[in-house]
Scaffold this motif. Sequence first.
Motif, PDB file in Angstrom:
ATOM      1  N   CYS A  31       0.686  -1.156  -0.075  1.00  0.00           N
ATOM      2  CA  CYS A  31      -0.031  -0.036  -0.051  1.00  0.00           C
ATOM      3  C   CYS A  31       0.723   1.141  -0.006  1.00  0.00           C
ATOM      4  CB  CYS A  31      -1.020  -0.099   1.167  1.00  0.00           C
ATOM      5  SG  CYS A  31      -2.181  -1.248   1.013  1.00  0.00           S
ATOM      6  N   ARG A  32       1.737   1.242   0.794  1.00  0.00           N
ATOM      7  CA  ARG A  32       2.803   2.453   0.935  1.00  0.00           C
ATOM      8  C   ARG A  32       3.458   2.616  -0.516  1.00  0.00           C
ATOM      9  NH1 ARG A  32       4.317   0.012   5.857  1.00  0.00           N
ATOM     10  NH2 ARG A  32       6.104  -0.485   4.934  1.00  0.00           N
ATOM     11  N   SER A  33       3.889   1.319  -1.181  1.00  0.00           N
ATOM     12  CA  SER A  33       4.596   1.404  -2.548  1.00  0.00           C
ATOM     13  C   SER A  33       3.372   2.025  -3.661  1.00  0.00           C
ATOM     14  CB  SER A  33       4.739   0.066  -3.094  1.00  0.00           C
ATOM     15  OG  SER A  33       5.954  -0.453  -2.177  1.00  0.00           O
ATOM     16  N   LEU A  34       2.205   1.785  -3.500  1.00  0.00           N
ATOM     17  CA  LEU A  34       1.191   2.207  -4.528  1.00  0.00           C
ATOM     18  C   LEU A  34       0.941   3.755  -4.263  1.00  0.00           C
ATOM     19  CD1 LEU A  34      -0.575   1.831  -7.215  1.00  0.00           C
ATOM     20  CD2 LEU A  34      -2.283   0.966  -5.288  1.00  0.00           C
ATOM     21  N   ALA A  35       1.110   3.945  -3.066  1.00  0.00           N
ATOM     22  CA  ALA A  35       0.837   5.442  -2.581  1.00  0.00           C
ATOM     23  C   ALA A  35       1.800   6.259  -3.018  1.00  0.00           C
ATOM     24  CB  ALA A  35       0.824   5.540  -1.017  1.00  0.00           C
ATOM     25  N   SER A  36       3.049   5.796  -3.312  1.00  0.00           N
ATOM     26  CA  SER A  36       4.176   6.647  -4.014  1.00  0.00           C
ATOM     27  C   SER A  36       3.770   6.942  -5.415  1.00  0.00           C
ATOM     28  CB  SER A  36       5.519   5.938  -3.714  1.00  0.00           C
ATOM     29  OG  SER A  36       5.652   5.911  -2.504  1.00  0.00           O
ATOM     30  N   VAL A  37       3.451   5.709  -6.060  1.00  0.00           N
ATOM     31  CA  VAL A  37       3.181   5.758  -7.550  1.00  0.00           C
ATOM     32  C   VAL A  37       1.717   6.822  -7.816  1.00  0.00           C
ATOM     33  CG1 VAL A  37       2.075   4.598  -9.413  1.00  0.00           C
ATOM     34  CG2 VAL A  37       3.634   3.253  -7.836  1.00  0.00           C
ATOM     35  N   LEU A  38       0.911   6.726  -6.829  1.00  0.00           N
ATOM     36  CA  LEU A  38      -0.379   7.521  -6.790  1.00  0.00           C
ATOM     37  C   LEU A  38       0.188   9.205  -6.826  1.00  0.00           C
ATOM     38  CD1 LEU A  38      -3.023   5.419  -5.164  1.00  0.00           C
ATOM     39  CD2 LEU A  38      -2.824   6.014  -7.623  1.00  0.00           C
ATOM     40  N   GLU A  39       1.123   9.409  -5.849  1.00  0.00           N
ATOM     41  CA  GLU A  39       1.485  10.725  -5.670  1.00  0.00           C
ATOM     42  C   GLU A  39       2.194  11.323  -6.937  1.00  0.00           C
ATOM     43  OE1 GLU A  39       1.291  13.012  -2.958  1.00  0.00           O
ATOM     44  OE2 GLU A  39       0.140  11.358  -2.423  1.00  0.00           O
ATOM     45  N   GLU A  40       2.890  10.565  -7.668  1.00  0.00           N
ATOM     46  CA  GLU A  40       3.298  11.049  -8.661  1.00  0.00           C
ATOM     47  C   GLU A  40       2.295  11.149  -9.763  1.00  0.00           C
ATOM     48  OE1 GLU A  40       6.297   8.528 -10.787  1.00  0.00           O
ATOM     49  OE2 GLU A  40       7.105   7.885  -8.754  1.00  0.00           O
ATOM     50  N   ILE A  41       1.281  10.338  -9.947  1.00  0.00           N
ATOM     51  CA  ILE A  41       0.221  10.313 -10.775  1.00  0.00           C
ATOM     52  C   ILE A  41      -0.859  11.617 -10.508  1.00  0.00           C
ATOM     53  CG2 ILE A  41      -1.997   9.360 -11.581  1.00  0.00           C
ATOM     54  CD1 ILE A  41      -0.533   6.543 -11.209  1.00  0.00           C
ATOM     55  N   LYS A  42      -0.995  11.873  -9.218  1.00  0.00           N
ATOM     56  CA  LYS A  42      -1.654  13.011  -8.831  1.00  0.00           C
ATOM     57  C   LYS A  42      -1.348  14.264  -9.467  1.00  0.00           C
ATOM     58  CE  LYS A  42      -3.147  11.208  -4.294  1.00  0.00           C
ATOM     59  NZ  LYS A  42      -3.004  11.473  -3.087  1.00  0.00           N
ATOM     60  N   LEU A  43      -0.180  14.349 -10.222  1.00  0.00           N
ATOM     61  CA  LEU A  43       0.385  15.949 -10.607  1.00  0.00           C
ATOM     62  C   LEU A  43      -0.066  15.797 -12.085  1.00  0.00           C
ATOM     63  CD1 LEU A  43       3.745  15.668  -9.193  1.00  0.00           C
ATOM     64  CD2 LEU A  43       1.795  16.957  -8.258  1.00  0.00           C
ATOM     65  N   GLU A  44      -0.497  14.573 -12.818  1.00  0.00           N
ATOM     66  CA  GLU A  44      -0.656  14.641 -14.236  1.00  0.00           C
ATOM     67  C   GLU A  44      -1.941  14.903 -14.788  1.00  0.00           C
ATOM     68  OE1 GLU A  44       1.514  11.643 -16.335  1.00  0.00           O
ATOM     69  OE2 GLU A  44       3.120  11.514 -14.617  1.00  0.00           O
ATOM     70  N   PRO A  45      -3.042  13.882 -14.528  1.00  0.00           N
ATOM     71  CA  PRO A  45      -4.497  14.241 -15.061  1.00  0.00           C
ATOM     72  C   PRO A  45      -5.059  15.153 -14.256  1.00  0.00           C
ATOM     73  CG  PRO A  45      -4.320  12.322 -13.652  1.00  0.00           C
ATOM     74  CD  PRO A  45      -3.005  12.725 -13.806  1.00  0.00           C
ATOM     75  N   GLU A  46      -5.630  16.183 -15.146  1.00  0.00           N
ATOM     76  CA  GLU A  46      -6.540  17.211 -14.724  1.00  0.00           C
ATOM     77  C   GLU A  46      -7.907  16.386 -14.538  1.00  0.00           C
ATOM     78  OE1 GLU A  46      -6.567  21.009 -16.589  1.00  0.00           O
ATOM     79  OE2 GLU A  46      -4.147  20.779 -16.891  1.00  0.00           O
ATOM     80  N   GLY A  47      -8.780  17.157 -13.386  1.00  0.00           N
ATOM     81  CA  GLY A  47     -10.047  16.836 -13.387  1.00  0.00           C
ATOM     82  C   GLY A  47     -10.253  15.354 -12.952  1.00  0.00           C
ATOM     83  N   VAL A  48      -9.291  14.727 -12.204  1.00  0.00           N
ATOM     84  CA  VAL A  48      -9.531  13.602 -11.414  1.00  0.00           C
ATOM     85  C   VAL A  48      -9.178  13.862  -9.780  1.00  0.00           C
ATOM     86  CG1 VAL A  48      -8.374  11.228 -11.242  1.00  0.00           C
ATOM     87  CG2 VAL A  48      -8.412  12.266 -13.368  1.00  0.00           C
ATOM     88  N   LEU A  49     -10.129  13.256  -9.203  1.00  0.00           N
ATOM     89  CA  LEU A  49     -10.044  13.279  -7.821  1.00  0.00           C
ATOM     90  C   LEU A  49      -9.657  12.113  -7.139  1.00  0.00           C
ATOM     91  CD1 LEU A  49     -10.968  14.850  -4.901  1.00  0.00           C
ATOM     92  CD2 LEU A  49     -13.051  13.868  -5.213  1.00  0.00           C
ATOM     93  N   PHE A  50      -8.504  12.478  -6.573  1.00  0.00           N
ATOM     94  CA  PHE A  50      -7.897  10.878  -5.735  1.00  0.00           C
ATOM     95  C   PHE A  50      -8.276  10.974  -4.306  1.00  0.00           C
ATOM     96  CE2 PHE A  50      -5.219  11.505  -9.559  1.00  0.00           C
ATOM     97  CZ  PHE A  50      -5.142  10.325  -9.908  1.00  0.00           C
ATOM     98  N   ALA A  51      -8.684   9.951  -3.977  1.00  0.00           N
ATOM     99  CA  ALA A  51      -9.341   9.976  -2.409  1.00  0.00           C
ATOM    100  C   ALA A  51      -8.707   8.757  -1.709  1.00  0.00           C
ATOM    101  CB  ALA A  51     -10.596   9.735  -2.245  1.00  0.00           C
TER     102      ALA A  51
END
Length: 102
Positions: A31-51
């Motif tokens: 989960c911690r590993s995937l959280a790191s991937v999601l932190e990178e992804i959050k910066l890219e697509p506009e209009g997507v809410l990550f919860a």
Amino acid sequence: MDLRRDQLNDAVRSHPGLIVLFFHADWYGPCRSLASVLEEIKLEPEGVLFANIDIDSEIALAMDFNITEIPSLVFLSRGAAVLKMCGMRTKEEILGQIERWK
């Protein structure tokens, strides 16, 4: 953004675009590993809410989405669950699904 069960309906109503729910546990390495991937992804697509949803404190919400494995991602489009991805995923896999559903 951290999300609780009582906040989900408001989040869906107030965000017209894609919502990606990340079901996780802080103590679990994948989960911690995937959280790191999601932190990178959050910066890219506009209009997507990550919860982020901590399954230890939000057991009922995890049960609502039939989460039996962590980490898990649930994609909501127009308030409906359209995809569930379980286990560790690459940045490219996740971005591909975001593009498909947004």
